[in-house]
Design a protein around this motif. Structure first.
Motif, short mmCIF file in Angstrom:
data_model
loop_
_atom_site.label_atom_id
_atom_site.label_comp_id
_atom_site.label_asym_id
_atom_site.label_seq_id
_atom_site.Cartn_x
_atom_site.Cartn_y
_atom_site.Cartn_z
N GLY A 1 2.88 -3.46 -10.40
CA GLY A 1 4.23 -2.94 -10.26
C GLY A 1 4.34 -1.91 -9.16
N ASP A 2 5.44 -1.17 -9.19
CA ASP A 2 5.79 -0.22 -8.12
C ASP A 2 5.93 1.19 -8.71
N PRO A 3 4.93 2.05 -8.52
CA PRO A 3 5.02 3.41 -9.07
C PRO A 3 6.06 4.28 -8.38
N LEU A 4 6.62 3.84 -7.28
CA LEU A 4 7.69 4.62 -6.65
C LEU A 4 9.01 4.45 -7.39
N THR A 5 9.14 3.39 -8.16
CA THR A 5 10.34 3.22 -8.98
C THR A 5 10.04 3.46 -10.46
N ASP A 6 8.76 3.37 -10.85
CA ASP A 6 8.36 3.59 -12.24
C ASP A 6 6.99 4.25 -12.23
N ILE A 7 6.95 5.57 -12.43
CA ILE A 7 5.68 6.30 -12.32
C ILE A 7 4.68 5.83 -13.38
N VAL B 1 0.85 -1.19 0.00
CA VAL B 1 0.00 0.00 0.00
C VAL B 1 0.88 1.24 0.00
N PHE B 2 0.56 2.20 -0.88
CA PHE B 2 1.24 3.49 -0.84
C PHE B 2 0.66 4.30 0.31
N ASP B 3 1.52 4.68 1.26
CA ASP B 3 1.05 5.37 2.46
C ASP B 3 1.31 6.87 2.44
N GLY B 4 1.70 7.39 1.29
CA GLY B 4 2.00 8.80 1.17
C GLY B 4 3.47 9.10 1.09
N ALA B 5 4.28 8.11 1.47
CA ALA B 5 5.73 8.30 1.43
C ALA B 5 6.45 7.09 0.86
N ARG B 6 5.92 5.91 1.16
CA ARG B 6 6.59 4.67 0.75
C ARG B 6 5.55 3.58 0.58
N LEU B 7 6.00 2.38 0.23
CA LEU B 7 5.10 1.23 0.17
C LEU B 7 5.24 0.42 1.45
N THR B 8 4.12 -0.01 1.98
CA THR B 8 4.14 -0.89 3.14
C THR B 8 4.60 -2.27 2.73
N GLU B 9 4.89 -3.08 3.72
CA GLU B 9 5.06 -4.51 3.45
C GLU B 9 3.72 -5.08 3.00
N ALA B 10 3.75 -6.23 2.39
CA ALA B 10 2.51 -6.86 1.91
C ALA B 10 1.53 -7.01 3.07
N THR B 11 0.30 -6.63 2.83
CA THR B 11 -0.71 -6.62 3.89
C THR B 11 -2.07 -6.93 3.30
N THR B 12 -3.10 -6.86 4.15
CA THR B 12 -4.48 -7.07 3.72
C THR B 12 -5.27 -5.79 3.92
N VAL B 13 -6.05 -5.42 2.92
CA VAL B 13 -6.93 -4.25 3.00
C VAL B 13 -8.34 -4.71 2.66
N THR B 14 -9.30 -4.28 3.46
CA THR B 14 -10.68 -4.67 3.20
C THR B 14 -11.52 -3.47 2.78
N ILE B 15 -12.48 -3.77 1.92
CA ILE B 15 -13.49 -2.79 1.51
C ILE B 15 -14.81 -3.29 2.06
N VAL B 16 -15.41 -2.50 2.93
CA VAL B 16 -16.69 -2.88 3.54
C VAL B 16 -17.72 -1.84 3.13
N GLY B 17 -18.60 -2.24 2.23
CA GLY B 17 -19.56 -1.28 1.70
C GLY B 17 -18.83 -0.21 0.92
N ASP B 18 -18.99 1.05 1.34
CA ASP B 18 -18.37 2.15 0.60
C ASP B 18 -17.14 2.72 1.27
N ASN C 1 8.74 10.53 -7.22
CA ASN C 1 7.59 9.70 -7.55
C ASN C 1 6.52 9.76 -6.48
N ALA C 2 6.92 9.71 -5.21
CA ALA C 2 5.93 9.79 -4.13
C ALA C 2 5.24 11.15 -4.14
N GLU C 3 5.99 12.20 -4.44
CA GLU C 3 5.38 13.53 -4.50
C GLU C 3 4.39 13.63 -5.65
#
Length: 356
Positions: free
Chosen positions: A327-333, A12-29, A291-293
């Motif tokens: 891919g990774d937009p921090l290394t390739d926009i 996940v892009f957190d505004g500065a870097r990519l996190t380690e692999a994780t789980t993200v859920t979408i619940v409704g909206d 790239n992060a900016e």
């Protein structure tokens, strides 16, 4: 029953870097908290971004909306659309839109010759500013836009329009694509200045004033490039625009990503709604943004400066506007254009290349 989607093994892009692999859920909206059961999306090798903003578009038809959504744009900031019934027809769709409605313009310029431009867009005296802004507010405009081209609007008129917009609690936007018009926009106190000069690089004094007063830039480099290339103008003119962005960024002026995408006939090939933002991000990186900016310029920064705190980041409780890219937009926009999946308020979108 609330629909749930579970993205696994995703960075996940957190505004500065990519996190380690994780789980993200979408619940409704919204983006959920913790583990949930639901449809699983394997995010291995992919990056999850906040839904993208285009901070300067023009909307004419539903096809414009479809093209934006297909490229991961979940919020579009329209900078001139009329009549207001057309604006209203786009509200509640995807992307989620905000609009200036009818812009304030001077008499006799290019904008006054645009097909269907309402007569009440033309301002010739400061005393007309109050009525113009009141009409836009009554029509539901989300912000007030002033087009500064050549000397068609006096400084007094520009000042009055900006002051009236602020008196109504509206964000004020100024169109300025020459050094003189940009300086006048900044002097008037416009909250956001869109475009950058082609005729010269922005001067230090103007940039310092923007920093002092917290003004924001939406340079639309893709359109600056399209004008220069499409009309066969000297390449140095685009260089002025690029170098202005470099100077704005170096000084600390917030730079937002906007394209000026437009599907109406123009004397040169316009910036397309499909893929225009991804090209803008590439140009911003070439102008000196990291790239992060650049990613923040299309996510958290427009959310902040256009007053939309419910989006622009990947965090629990926020609106589930999300884009999964390969891919990774921090290394390739350009990875921002390799879209695998996208969601707007939790709703899956048909993205480019999706044949389902």
């Amino acid at each position: 029953m609330t629909e749930t989607t579970v993205l696994t093994d995703v960075r996940v892009f957190d505004g500065a870097r990519l996190t380690e692999a994780t789980t993200v859920t979408i619940v409704g909206d919204v983006i959920g908290e913790g583990a949930e059961a639901g449809e699983t999306v394997d995010g291995a090798g992919a990056t999850l971004l906040p839904g993208l903003f285009d901070a300067h578009v023009h909307l004419l038809t539903g096809d414009d909306m479809t093209a934006l959504a297909a490229w991961g744009i979940t919020t579009a900031l329209d900078m001139a659309c009329w009549p207001h019934q057309r604006v209203e027809s786009f509200r509640g769709g995807v992307p989620d839109i905000r609009s200036a409605g009818v812009p304030a313009i001077g008499p006799g310029g290019n904008h006054s010759r645009m097909l269907g431009m309402p007569d009440d867009a033309i301002i010739t005296a400061p005393g007309q500013a109050a009525g113009f802004v009141a009409r836009r507010v009554a029509e539901g405009s989300d912000y007030i836009k002033v087009v500064i081209e050549d000397d068609l609007l006096s400084q007094e008129i520009i000042d009055a329009l900006i002051a009236e917009g602020k008196a109504h609690g509206k964000l004020t936007i100024a169109h300025a694509s020459s050094l003189d018009s940009y300086q006048r926009a900044v002097r008037a106190g416009a909250d956001v200045v869109t475009h950058v000069p082609r005729d010269a690089v922005l001067d230090d004094e103007t940039i310092a004033r923007m920093v002092e007063h917290g003004q924001v830039a939406v340079p639309t480099l893709a359109m600056m490039e399209a004008v220069v290339n499409g009309l066969g103008l000297p390449a140095a003119l685009y260089g002025n625009s690029r170098d202005s962005v470099t100077a704005l960024h170096a000084a600390g002026v917030p730079v937002l990503a906007g394209t000026d995408a437009f599907s109406a006939p123009m004397p040169f090939p316009p910036v397309a709604h499909a893929g225009g933002l991804q090209h803008e991000l590439d140009l911003l990186v070439q102008a000196g943004l990291g790239n992060a900016e650049a990613l923040n310029a299309a996510t958290s920064l427009p959310a902040r400066y256009f007053g939309l705190p419910d989006r622009g980041r990947v965090a629990p409780g926020l609106r589930a506007d999300l884009v999964l890219v390969d891919g990774d937009p921090l290394t390739d926009i350009t990875a921002t254009g390799r879209i695998l999946r996208a969601w707007s308020a939790g709703r899956p979108l048909t993205v480019k290349g999706d044949t389902a």
